[in-house]
Scaffold this motif. Structure first.
Motif, mmCIF file in Angstrom:
data_model
loop_
_atom_site.group_PDB
_atom_site.id
_atom_site.type_symbol
_atom_site.label_atom_id
_atom_site.label_comp_id
_atom_site.label_asym_id
_atom_site.label_seq_id
_atom_site.Cartn_x
_atom_site.Cartn_y
_atom_site.Cartn_z
ATOM 1 N N LEU A 57 50.432 34.871 33.603
ATOM 2 C CA LEU A 57 49.466 34.281 34.525
ATOM 3 C C LEU A 57 49.816 32.796 34.628
ATOM 4 C CD1 LEU A 57 46.822 34.120 36.169
ATOM 5 C CD2 LEU A 57 45.604 33.870 33.982
ATOM 6 N N VAL B 250 49.035 29.167 36.069
ATOM 7 C CA VAL B 250 47.918 28.370 36.545
ATOM 8 C C VAL B 250 48.444 27.099 37.214
ATOM 9 C CG1 VAL B 250 45.812 27.162 35.868
ATOM 10 C CG2 VAL B 250 46.529 29.230 34.640
ATOM 11 N N ASP B 251 47.868 26.775 38.369
ATOM 12 C CA ASP B 251 48.237 25.547 39.067
ATOM 13 C C ASP B 251 47.445 24.399 38.460
ATOM 14 O OD1 ASP B 251 49.386 23.831 40.822
ATOM 15 O OD2 ASP B 251 48.433 24.633 42.626
ATOM 16 N N GLY C 161 40.815 25.676 44.600
ATOM 17 C CA GLY C 161 40.135 26.570 43.670
ATOM 18 C C GLY C 161 39.188 25.873 42.728
ATOM 19 N N TYR D 81 36.767 26.623 35.464
ATOM 20 C CA TYR D 81 37.893 27.131 36.261
ATOM 21 C C TYR D 81 38.798 28.023 35.409
ATOM 22 C CZ TYR D 81 42.296 27.014 38.866
ATOM 23 O OH TYR D 81 43.446 27.348 39.522
ATOM 24 N N ILE D 82 39.123 27.584 34.209
ATOM 25 C CA ILE D 82 40.030 28.345 33.342
ATOM 26 C C ILE D 82 39.372 29.634 32.890
ATOM 27 C CG2 ILE D 82 41.212 28.315 31.112
ATOM 28 C CD1 ILE D 82 41.477 25.236 31.531
ATOM 29 N N LYS E 282 37.079 31.345 34.374
ATOM 30 C CA LYS E 282 37.008 32.273 35.500
ATOM 31 C C LYS E 282 38.371 32.918 35.762
ATOM 32 C CE LYS E 282 34.400 30.968 38.790
ATOM 33 N NZ LYS E 282 33.809 30.257 39.977
ATOM 34 N N LEU E 283 39.451 32.124 35.653
ATOM 35 C CA LEU E 283 40.797 32.670 35.862
ATOM 36 C C LEU E 283 41.118 33.755 34.835
ATOM 37 C CD1 LEU E 283 43.208 29.700 36.704
ATOM 38 C CD2 LEU E 283 42.728 31.700 38.105
ATOM 39 N N TYR F 292 41.634 37.952 35.433
ATOM 40 C CA TYR F 292 43.016 38.442 35.325
ATOM 41 C C TYR F 292 43.010 39.791 34.633
ATOM 42 C CZ TYR F 292 47.998 38.489 34.110
ATOM 43 O OH TYR F 292 49.325 38.830 33.976
ATOM 44 N N SER G 73 44.303 40.039 31.064
ATOM 45 C CA SER G 73 43.898 38.932 30.191
ATOM 46 C C SER G 73 43.900 39.325 28.719
ATOM 47 C CB SER G 73 42.508 38.428 30.593
ATOM 48 O OG SER G 73 41.546 39.461 30.489
#
Length: 818
Positions: free
Chosen positions: A509, A511-512, A530, A566-567, A569-570, A574, A577
């Protein structure tokens, strides 16, 4: 004829010469238009001046020619003056000049001391005339070592000044040879004392003259003990990268040439002079006459070696293009003449061959730090060469499993007490950064598997068992190496596409991340899509200074909560995860991905989120470690520790490959068991090789010690600011510049570009970089991102000079693209 001229050359050693200023602003270039050699002695009193005289006589009398004799440092002047020679004869001319003398020498003559200078040029019609030019650069009255004479006579002179004066003399050699054949002009530089005798500043002369790397003639010792002294002198020169083209010494009846030739294994000529008369004033003419053939042979050796060197320089570019496959290079896009021919390295500079109107070996500041590995100045480079020579002689290479040797043990202790202090307990050695990453991934996946109950007792072979496919959590723009496994742990990029790696799937995964940079004098935050940022205050996305970005107090900010949400939720969204077996990231700076500075607050929150899920954390510090970012380890910037971290590049000063993967006790314990099958089955033939470990120990100690590294502060944990803040702000406001990042030894900028001019494949910066190379700065871009890297020991003066040159070229670049 030879005997008369040679005696005059030698007998007139005691003539004075005049004094004048030696200031110059020219770079330390070694001209190649004509042969230039340096005359070394294995000790004092071995006959360097006799050899210089013989070479001069052979040159001047064999055919019409110009000969330049340079004596940079002279003591015992004028009473014991024996550093230069003059020639007077109706068909030959001589000039002689003293450039600088101590107050003891000039005291009886006043401040405006003038010494006799004579120059007679006479030649019959149609007959070419030979000319001899002699110069002593710095002279002291007392007949002691230059450093002691300089101290006693208040005549101190810095190494840089000596080199600059010598450079000016080289330019005069070139000017005198305009229109002449290569072999019609020759120059010799005669040193004082032995190879390792101190110069005026106290630096050893073999180190003092190293920036020029002048090909050498070694005058050995034919006396009792001379075999040892000659071999030691030869090794001192070759250890510093000098090319010795011949050894010559006086015969004292001890047949020293036999053992010396045996030691040299016929790699270079060893010439033996007949015994010098005890009373040179009476019998020296006969001695020179008897030595005529030998000196003619020596001169031929010197000219031949010089011509071969120049030919190699001209051939190397063509040969390289025909047979070498360069990394990260599209060969079709390499223009003719764009290949840099490197003769050597001295500290932070390449010495490169330039075939211009006058051929030279010229310095280029290596602003790539040789692809991010280099850190030594010239002094440390010589020290590392000695340390590695010792390690090679003592150990060669020894296998490492269940063994230990002193360099590896010392290196491991330094790593754990330095970059791993406070968290790491084990050091695992490998040979490069990419494999260090793969080792880290194996460690992390095992730790994750043990913690999450995915590993059985492993008392039997599990070759075919594939129960769970583990993934990584990583960042966009990440780069962790070129081996297949390391590439799987990085986000899709130009390096991982089908053309480069058809097997690539991207097992993770990605992440930007938010990034920070300077633009128009302001440090700002860039948040990807996002993030819920509608209610964020301006103070959260701009910073009063760079240091504010690294404050631990930001953990309580509104932005920290945004990052955490944000993290979380990502990860929750996923589908794999539960199988994320490791977080891997480059702390603070993403190197090959474009020199982006990731917000350290984001990375710290990311680490905390992974810790709460029992996901092992890997820091890829191959690039960022060892003061590259101004701190010994990026842990000091990001304010959190990993479970595993990888180091390489600057760890050895960049002089030899070595990498290390550090881990906590908990990670190590996950490999402990009753069966060998549970051990970490990974290794390299050259694991913990002694040369690399020795170089790492020396480099780490050197970089953190304020006595050897004037930039070291806070007990060696920090570097002082290297890049001038005003110039960095000025560059950030330039219309051609999109963003700037300046941190530690790094100063990077992105040029404003669109379409094909942007991105990794861009050639947009080519003209700018070419102009900077003309200014003596070697840079290699990441597309339209260009960067400067210095070393932990680089002076702020050098860094500032580079920024000034960069800004000037940016002005020209901007004008040409408008």
């Amino acid at each position: 004829m030879f005997r008369f001229h040679s005696l005059l050359l030698f007998r007139r050693l005691r003539r004075h010469r005049r004094q004048f200023s030696s200031a110059t602003t020219h770079p330390l270039e070694l001209p190649l238009s004509h042969p230039i050699y340096i005359i070394w002695g294995s000790n004092t009193g071995v006959g360097k001046t006799l050899v210089s005289t013989g070479i001069a006589a052979s040159s001047l009398l064999s055919s019409p020619s110009y000969f330049h004799y340079l004596k940079p440092l002279e003591t015992g002047f004028p009473s014991d003056f024996n550093s230069c020679f003059f020639l007077t004869n109706p068909s030959l001319s001589a000039s002689h000049v003293l450039l600088n003398a101590s107050s003891a020498v000039t005291g009886n003559r006043g401040n405006d001391a003038r010494f006799p200078e004579e120059e007679n040029v006479v030649g019959g019609e149609g007959i070419g005339s030979s000319r001899l030019f002699c110069k002593t650069l710095y002279a002291w009255e007392e007949a002691v070592s230059p450093h002691l004479a300089a101290e006693r006579e208040s005549g101190a002179v810095e190494d840089s000044v000596v080199l600059e004066t010598l450079q000016r003399c080289f330019r005069e050699v070139v000017e005198s040879g305009v229109g002449k054949e290569r072999s019609e002009v020759m120059c010799v530089v005669e040193t004082a004392g032995g190879v390792a005798s101190p110069g005026a500043s106290g630096s050893l002369q073999c180190d003092l003259y190293r920036p020029f790397r002048i090909p050498a003639i070694l005058v050995g010792d034919g006396r009792l003990g001379g075999i040892s002294g000659t071999i030691s002198a030869y090794e001192s020169l070759t250890l510093r990268g000098y090319d010795v083209v011949a050894v010559v010494f006086e015969d004292h009846g001890l047949l020293n040439e036999g053992p010396i030739m045996s030691y040299m294994r016929n790699k270079l000529p060893v010439l033996v002079l007949p015994p010098v008369p005890k009373d040179p004033s009476n019998d020296l003419m006969e001695w020179f006459e008897g030595s005529h053939n030998l000196f003619s042979n020596l001169r031929e050796i010197m000219v031949s070696a010089y011509l071969e060197r120049v030919k190699k320089f001209h051939d190397m570019s063509r040969k390289a293009r025909d047979i070498i496959w360069w990394p990260f290079t599209q060969h079709k896009l390499v223009p003719e003449g764009a290949i840099t021919v490197i003769d050597s390295r001295c500290g932070e500079n390449f010495a490169v061959f330039k075939a211009q109107s006058t051929e030279v070996v010229a310095p280029l500041f290596d602003a790539c730090a040789s692809w991010w590995t280099q850190g030594p100045n010239a002094i440390l480079q010589a020290e590392l060469a000695r340390e590695m020579g010792y390690a090679a002689a003592r150990f060669g290479h020894v296998m490492f499993p269940e063994n230990v040797h002193e360099p590896a043990l010392n290196c491991a202790e330094l790593l754990l007490d330095g970059v791993g202090k406070g968290w790491a307990s084990r050091a695992y050695f490998s040979d490069n950064g990419s494999t260090a990453i793969e080792i880290a991934l194996k460690m992390a996946f095992r730790k994750f598997s043990v913690d999450h109950g995915l590993v059985r007792n492993c008392l039997e072979d599990t070759t075919n068992e594939r129960s769970t496919e583990l993934m990584v959590l990583a960042l966009q723009r990440s780069y962790h190496g070129d081996t297949l496994g390391a590439m799987e742990a990085q986000a899709p990029s130009s390096y991982t596409g089908f053309l480069q790696q058809p097997w690539y799937t991207g097992r993770g995964l990605f992440v930007d991340p938010p990034s920070v940079f300077m633009s128009n004098n302001t440090w700002s935050l860039s948040l990807p899509e996002g993030f819920q940022i509608e209610n964020l205050k301006l103070g959260n996305i701009t910073f009063a200074s760079r240091d504010e970005i690294f404050l631990k107090g930001r953990d309580t900010s509104e932005l920290a909560a945004v990052y955490s949400s944000y993290i979380s939720k990502l990860l929750s969204g996923y589908r794999g995860s539960n199988n994320i077996g490791a977080l891997i990231m480059e702390p603070v700076i993403q190197g090959a991905g474009g020199m982006h500075m990731v917000d350290p607050l984001f990375q710290r929150v990311l680490v905390n989120e992974c810790r709460s899920r029992n996901i092992p954390v890997i820091f890829d510090e191959i690039f960022t470690g060892f003061w590259r970012l101004g701190v010994e380890t990026a842990v000091d910037l990001i304010h959190c520790v990993p479970d595993i971290a990888c180091f390489g590049k600057l760890m050895t000063g960049g002089i030899i490959p070595l990498a290390a993967t550090l881990a906590t006790n908990a990670v190590f314990d996950s490999f402990i068991g009753e069966s060998k099958l549970k051990a970490l089955l990974h290794g390299h033939s050259y694991s913990a090789h002694a040369l690399g470990c020795m170089a790492a120990v020396k480099s780490i100690q050197w970089f953190k010690d304020p006595c050897s590294n004037p930039n070291a502060t806070s007990g060696g944990r920090l570097l002082k600011e290297l890049w001038d803040d005003k110039m960095v702000h000025k560059i950030s406001s330039h219309p051609a510049v999109e963003r700037v990042v300046a941190l530690g030894t790094l100063c990077a900028l992105e040029l404003k570009a669109e379409g094909r001019n942007a991105g990794y494949a861009s050639l947009y910066a080519r003209s700018l970089l070419q102009n900077l190379r003309e200014d003596g700065i070697y840079m290699r871009p990441l597309g339209n991102v260009i960067y400067l890297l210095c070393g932990p020991c680089t002076s702020t003066d050098i860094c500032n000079q580079i920024l000034v040159k960069l800004y000037k070229r940016l002005e020209e670049f901007s004008g040409s693209n408008n």
